[in-house]
Design a protein around this motif. Structure first.
Motif, short mmCIF file in Angstrom:
data_model
loop_
_atom_site.label_atom_id
_atom_site.label_comp_id
_atom_site.label_asym_id
_atom_site.label_seq_id
_atom_site.Cartn_x
_atom_site.Cartn_y
_atom_site.Cartn_z
N MET A 179 0.84 -1.20 0.00
CA MET A 179 0.00 0.00 0.00
C MET A 179 0.88 1.25 0.00
N ALA A 180 2.00 1.20 0.68
CA ALA A 180 2.93 2.34 0.68
C ALA A 180 3.40 2.63 -0.75
N ASP A 181 3.69 1.59 -1.49
CA ASP A 181 4.16 1.76 -2.87
C ASP A 181 3.09 2.37 -3.78
N ALA A 182 1.83 2.24 -3.39
CA ALA A 182 0.73 2.74 -4.21
C ALA A 182 0.38 4.20 -3.90
N GLN A 183 1.07 4.80 -2.94
CA GLN A 183 0.75 6.17 -2.54
C GLN A 183 1.42 7.20 -3.43
N ASP A 184 0.75 8.33 -3.60
CA ASP A 184 1.31 9.44 -4.37
C ASP A 184 2.01 10.45 -3.45
N ASP A 185 1.55 10.56 -2.22
CA ASP A 185 2.09 11.53 -1.26
C ASP A 185 3.15 10.84 -0.40
N PRO A 186 4.37 11.39 -0.35
CA PRO A 186 5.44 10.76 0.45
C PRO A 186 5.08 10.58 1.93
N ALA A 187 4.30 11.49 2.49
CA ALA A 187 3.90 11.35 3.90
C ALA A 187 2.96 10.15 4.07
N ASP A 188 2.07 9.93 3.12
CA ASP A 188 1.20 8.75 3.17
C ASP A 188 2.01 7.48 2.99
N GLU A 189 2.98 7.53 2.10
CA GLU A 189 3.86 6.38 1.88
C GLU A 189 4.58 6.02 3.18
N LEU A 190 5.10 7.03 3.86
CA LEU A 190 5.78 6.81 5.13
C LEU A 190 4.84 6.17 6.15
N SER A 191 3.62 6.69 6.23
CA SER A 191 2.65 6.16 7.18
C SER A 191 2.39 4.67 6.96
#
Length: 165
Positions: free
Chosen positions: A58-70
């Motif tokens: 799911m992290a890899d599917a994020q566009d926002d780096p903060a969401d990816e980190l989460s």
């Protein structure tokens, strides 16, 4: 009863795999939607291996780096929960740690938090000894080396060339 549970767990991993295929094919939005639906089904209390695997992708599917980190932090938390009180990584996730820490290092680098990036990069390097000698593992090792080089290089001038009057 146990056979039904194992079949259900296999179905979860199959569904994660299907979403990952979409992700790798470039359909990030559909992958994110499917992984999100699956996360809602298994929840924070689902099987640790499922939570770790799903959150990592799911992290890899994020566009926002903060969401990816989460999401990468959720994946690490799930992996650590599998270790239990003894602190020794569960065999099923031992090989995930280099990738998990590499992802976190990359997330922190994107967010311009170099101290945290270096910390997780060091953890990725330390955990890389648990990796087999295969193409995937060699790719992780190479990515660790690339990020190490990038983090040790002085920052560039920025995204735009200097303007001269």
């Amino acid at each position: 009863m146990r056979e039904q549970q194992e079949a259900s767990e296999d179905a979860v991993m199959t569904r994660i795999g299907q979403a990952v295929i979409l992700l790798h094919a470039g359909d990030r939005e559909e992958a994110r939607n499917r992984l999100g639906e699956l996360w809602a089904e298994i929840g924070e209390d689902g099987a640790g291996l499922h939570r770790c695997t799903l959150a990592h992708y799911m992290a890899d599917a994020q566009d926002d780096p903060a969401d990816e980190l989460s999401w990468d932090l959720r994946a690490l938390t799930a992996a650590d929960a599998l270790a239990g009180a003894g602190g020794e990584p569960h065999p099923a996730v031992r090989g995930f740690y280099p990738s998990l820490h590499l992802s976190l290092a990359a997330d922190y680098a994107k967010l311009r938090r170099p101290a945290e990036a270096r910390l997780h990069l060091a953890r990725a390097r330390a955990a890389a000894g648990a990796l087999p000698d295969d193409g995937w593992a060699n790719g992780i090792r190479a990515a660790i080396t690339r990020l190490e080089r990038r983090l040790s290089s002085p920052p560039g001038p920025g995204p735009f060339p200097a303007q001269h009057p």
